[in-house]
Design a protein around this motif. Structure first.
Motif, PDB file in Angstrom:
ATOM      1  N   GLY A 168       0.850  -1.334   0.087  1.00 47.34           N
ATOM      2  CA  GLY A 168       0.001   0.100  -0.021  1.00 47.34           C
ATOM      3  C   GLY A 168       1.061   1.265   0.004  1.00 47.34           C
ATOM      4  N   VAL A 169       1.388   1.712  -1.300  1.00 43.79           N
ATOM      5  CA  VAL A 169       2.243   2.943  -0.991  1.00 43.79           C
ATOM      6  C   VAL A 169       1.485   4.114  -1.743  1.00 43.79           C
ATOM      7  N   ASP A 170       1.530   5.172  -0.980  1.00 40.18           N
ATOM      8  CA  ASP A 170       0.678   6.152  -1.172  1.00 40.18           C
ATOM      9  C   ASP A 170       1.600   7.239  -2.186  1.00 40.18           C
ATOM     10  N   PRO A 171       1.190   7.196  -3.510  1.00 37.47           N
ATOM     11  CA  PRO A 171       2.021   8.134  -4.487  1.00 37.47           C
ATOM     12  C   PRO A 171       2.472   9.456  -3.920  1.00 37.47           C
ATOM     13  N   SER A 172       1.365  10.200  -3.119  1.00 40.17           N
ATOM     14  CA  SER A 172       1.469  11.598  -2.883  1.00 40.17           C
ATOM     15  C   SER A 172       2.915  11.852  -2.019  1.00 40.17           C
ATOM     16  N   THR A 173       3.274  10.683  -1.353  1.00 41.90           N
ATOM     17  CA  THR A 173       4.445  10.777  -0.375  1.00 41.90           C
ATOM     18  C   THR A 173       5.890  10.610  -1.104  1.00 41.90           C
ATOM     19  N   LEU A 174       5.884  10.486  -2.158  1.00 38.04           N
ATOM     20  CA  LEU A 174       7.057   9.868  -2.881  1.00 38.04           C
ATOM     21  C   LEU A 174       7.943  11.011  -3.876  1.00 38.04           C
ATOM     22  N   SER A 175       7.340  12.019  -4.340  1.00 39.80           N
ATOM     23  CA  SER A 175       8.060  12.988  -5.104  1.00 39.80           C
ATOM     24  C   SER A 175       9.117  13.506  -4.320  1.00 39.80           C
ATOM     25  N   GLY A 176      10.338  13.606  -4.736  1.00 40.55           N
ATOM     26  CA  GLY A 176      11.470  14.412  -3.973  1.00 40.55           C
ATOM     27  C   GLY A 176      12.094  13.457  -2.974  1.00 40.55           C
ATOM     28  N   GLN A 177      11.832  12.211  -2.811  1.00 38.28           N
ATOM     29  CA  GLN A 177      12.451  11.112  -2.052  1.00 38.28           C
ATOM     30  C   GLN A 177      13.697  10.615  -2.459  1.00 38.28           C
ATOM     31  N   ARG A 178      14.639  10.398  -1.695  1.00 34.42           N
ATOM     32  CA  ARG A 178      15.730   9.463  -2.124  1.00 34.42           C
ATOM     33  C   ARG A 178      15.302   8.007  -2.041  1.00 34.42           C
ATOM     34  N   VAL A 179      15.718   7.155  -2.728  1.00 32.44           N
ATOM     35  CA  VAL A 179      15.636   5.587  -2.927  1.00 32.44           C
ATOM     36  C   VAL A 179      16.747   4.900  -3.041  1.00 32.44           C
ATOM     37  N   ARG A 180      16.677   3.596  -2.955  1.00 30.67           N
ATOM     38  CA  ARG A 180      18.079   2.911  -3.137  1.00 30.67           C
ATOM     39  C   ARG A 180      17.703   1.577  -3.576  1.00 30.67           C
ATOM     40  N   THR A 181      18.117   1.115  -4.433  1.00 33.62           N
ATOM     41  CA  THR A 181      17.917  -0.450  -4.767  1.00 33.62           C
ATOM     42  C   THR A 181      19.385  -1.091  -4.962  1.00 33.62           C
ATOM     43  N   GLY A 182      19.520  -2.178  -4.145  1.00 35.00           N
ATOM     44  CA  GLY A 182      20.835  -2.526  -3.722  1.00 35.00           C
ATOM     45  C   GLY A 182      21.799  -1.547  -3.394  1.00 35.00           C
ATOM     46  N   GLY A 225      12.022  -5.770 -12.252  1.00 27.30           N
ATOM     47  CA  GLY A 225      11.988  -6.711 -11.122  1.00 27.30           C
ATOM     48  C   GLY A 225      12.655  -6.401  -9.754  1.00 27.30           C
ATOM     49  N   ASP A 226      13.834  -5.516  -9.972  1.00 25.12           N
ATOM     50  CA  ASP A 226      14.710  -5.263  -8.533  1.00 25.12           C
ATOM     51  C   ASP A 226      13.793  -4.401  -7.830  1.00 25.12           C
ATOM     52  N   THR A 227      14.206  -4.569  -6.512  1.00 30.79           N
ATOM     53  CA  THR A 227      13.004  -3.910  -5.579  1.00 30.79           C
ATOM     54  C   THR A 227      13.836  -2.636  -5.191  1.00 30.79           C
ATOM     55  N   LEU A 228      13.082  -1.435  -4.527  1.00 29.77           N
ATOM     56  CA  LEU A 228      13.517  -0.256  -4.196  1.00 29.77           C
ATOM     57  C   LEU A 228      12.782  -0.074  -2.870  1.00 29.77           C
ATOM     58  N   THR A 229      13.468   0.448  -1.896  1.00 26.00           N
ATOM     59  CA  THR A 229      13.076   1.302  -0.575  1.00 26.00           C
ATOM     60  C   THR A 229      13.482   2.788  -0.747  1.00 26.00           C
ATOM     61  N   LEU A 230      12.582   3.492   0.076  1.00 20.17           N
ATOM     62  CA  LEU A 230      13.049   4.841   0.276  1.00 20.17           C
ATOM     63  C   LEU A 230      14.579   4.861   1.218  1.00 20.17           C
ATOM     64  N   ASP A 231      15.030   5.754   0.838  1.00 17.32           N
ATOM     65  CA  ASP A 231      16.584   5.750   1.417  1.00 17.32           C
ATOM     66  C   ASP A 231      16.460   6.960   2.548  1.00 17.32           C
ATOM     67  N   THR A 232      15.990   6.769   3.655  1.00 15.51           N
ATOM     68  CA  THR A 232      15.643   7.807   4.738  1.00 15.51           C
ATOM     69  C   THR A 232      16.431   7.450   5.809  1.00 15.51           C
ATOM     70  N   PRO A 233      16.750   8.591   6.646  1.00 12.45           N
ATOM     71  CA  PRO A 233      17.385   8.389   7.933  1.00 12.45           C
ATOM     72  C   PRO A 233      16.388   8.236   9.066  1.00 12.45           C
ATOM     73  N   VAL A 234      17.213   7.372  10.036  1.00 12.39           N
ATOM     74  CA  VAL A 234      16.257   7.475  11.332  1.00 12.39           C
ATOM     75  C   VAL A 234      16.262   8.577  12.160  1.00 12.39           C
ATOM     76  N   THR A 235      15.228   9.165  12.573  1.00 14.82           N
ATOM     77  CA  THR A 235      15.263  10.576  13.093  1.00 14.82           C
ATOM     78  C   THR A 235      14.815  10.300  14.698  1.00 14.82           C
ATOM     79  N   TRP A 236      15.973  10.481  15.546  1.00 15.53           N
ATOM     80  CA  TRP A 236      15.387  10.519  17.021  1.00 15.53           C
ATOM     81  C   TRP A 236      14.743  11.876  17.317  1.00 15.53           C
TER      82      TRP A 236
END
Ligand SMILES: [Zn+2]
Length: 349
Positions: free
Chosen positions: A89-103, A150-161
């Motif tokens: 369940g990806v919300d497209p409105s949250t994606l623009s401007g994000q960093r991503v990473r595949t491998g 077919g490669d998968t990607l995830t957002l490349d976001t930091p963990v923010t405390w």
């Protein structure tokens, strides 16, 4: 929560585990629990099992899904831009401007500058098939050397405390449930238990509770505790009167509804009350949409409870939880397990 434990959580959160590609996270979990539990095994789908078993008649499954939502490469255009589709369940409105990473390959999700958008452009809801990922390649050939369909990607976001022991990260759904399972298993490994416990980090929950469905055959549990996240509505757009009044720092959320065994639920409430652990309630009038929904229907039926860590901004890059809720959940789960007996009858009466 001490420094090393926080570091363990941060490492978990930084490890990508999109549905169908959970292996790196499962490897990490196996390393956390090796020497703590019995032999750790993995099945053909990638579900991983952590037994604390001594041949007691009652088997209790403690489970958390290891996968997170993500993206998958669907095509590479002639300029070398990646076209993608959503995993879960990806919300497209949250994606623009994000960093991503595949491998090891980083990229960004592009968007036309606001100066060049017509009113119509900015009014139109975004959809995933209009997005593109720019990995800096000059052309298709160069991109194809690095990335495959077919490669998968995830957002490349930091963990923010954040303040008040709150933390924001992508995929807290459900790596926080995995963390709770890991910490609870480590604690339970040092206790004398009257029942058999099998911890499971399941795969592919976000695309239809698939790992829970298959792992329930391997475990054949009498009772199952599902650890996941649930909605925190304590933010400006939360509409608590519509969606239920649940928030951060008020304790784990116990789902109430037909998917939850009433006797098991009242046991958890009693344990929480005796140990002064705060809990919250959420109405789930339909089939449970988490792994709990699949576990309930396994074999001839399993007594299930669904425990959720309150989570703001679910399925965005900045999901937010509070560590107090996490600690309370570990305390509640372990306190419940140590009081478990073999002969409790969970038939509703
Ligand atoms: Zn989840």
């Amino acid at each position: 929560m001490n420094g090393p434990t926080r570091k363990r959580l941060e490492t978990l959160l930084q490890t990508p585990s999109p549905s169908g590609a959970e292996t790196a996270l499962q490897d990490l979990c196996a390393r956390y629990l090796e020497d703590q539990v019995g032999t750790i095994t993995r099945d053909v789908h990638g579900n991983q099992y952590y037994p604390l078993a001594a041949g007691h008649p009652r088997r209790i499954m403690l489970c958390a899904h290891a996968d997170e939502i993500g993206l998958m490469v669907q095509g590479i255009d002639k300029e070398g831009f990646l076209r993608v589709t959503g995993i879960g369940g990806v919300d497209p409105s949250t994606l623009s401007g994000q960093r991503v990473r595949t491998g090891k390959v980083p990229g960004v999700i592009g968007r036309r500058a606001i100066h060049l958008q017509s009113k119509e452009d900015s009014d139109t809801a975004l959809s995933i098939d209009t997005l593109w990922i720019d990995i800096g390649a000059r052309n298709k050939k160069e991109a194809e050397r690095l990335v495959h369909i077919g490669d998968t990607l995830t957002l490349d976001t930091p963990v923010t405390w954040l303040r008040n022991d709150r933390v924001a990260a992508r995929g807290l759904d459900n790596r926080i449930g995995v963390f709770i399972l890991m910490e609870s298993m480590r604690r339970l490994a040092r206790r004398k238990l009257a029942v058999d416990i099998i911890g499971v980090t399941t795969v592919q929950e976000e695309i239809g509770l698939r790992g829970a469905t298959t792992s329930s055959y391997q475990c054949a549990p009498h009772v199952a505790v599902n650890l996941d996240v649930n909605f925190a509505t304590d933010h400006p757009d939360g509409e608590p009167e519509r969606w239920g009044d649940t928030g951060l720092s008020k304790g784990p959320i116990l789902a109430h509804g037909p998917g939850v065994n009433p006797r098991l639920l009242s046991e958890f409430k009693d344990v929480a009350q005796r140990a002064h652990i705060p809990t919250q309630v959420r109405a789930e009038p339909d089939a449970d949409g988490t792994d709990a929904g699949a576990l309930q229907l396994a074999h001839d039926g399993v007594a299930v409870i669904d425990i959720g860590i309150p989570n703001r901004y679910m399925h965005t890059a900045v999901e937010m939880i509070c560590l107090h809720d996490v600690q309370h959940c570990i305390d509640l789960l372990t306190a419940w397990v140590v009081q478990c007996k073999n002969d409790v009858d969970y038939t509703p009466r």
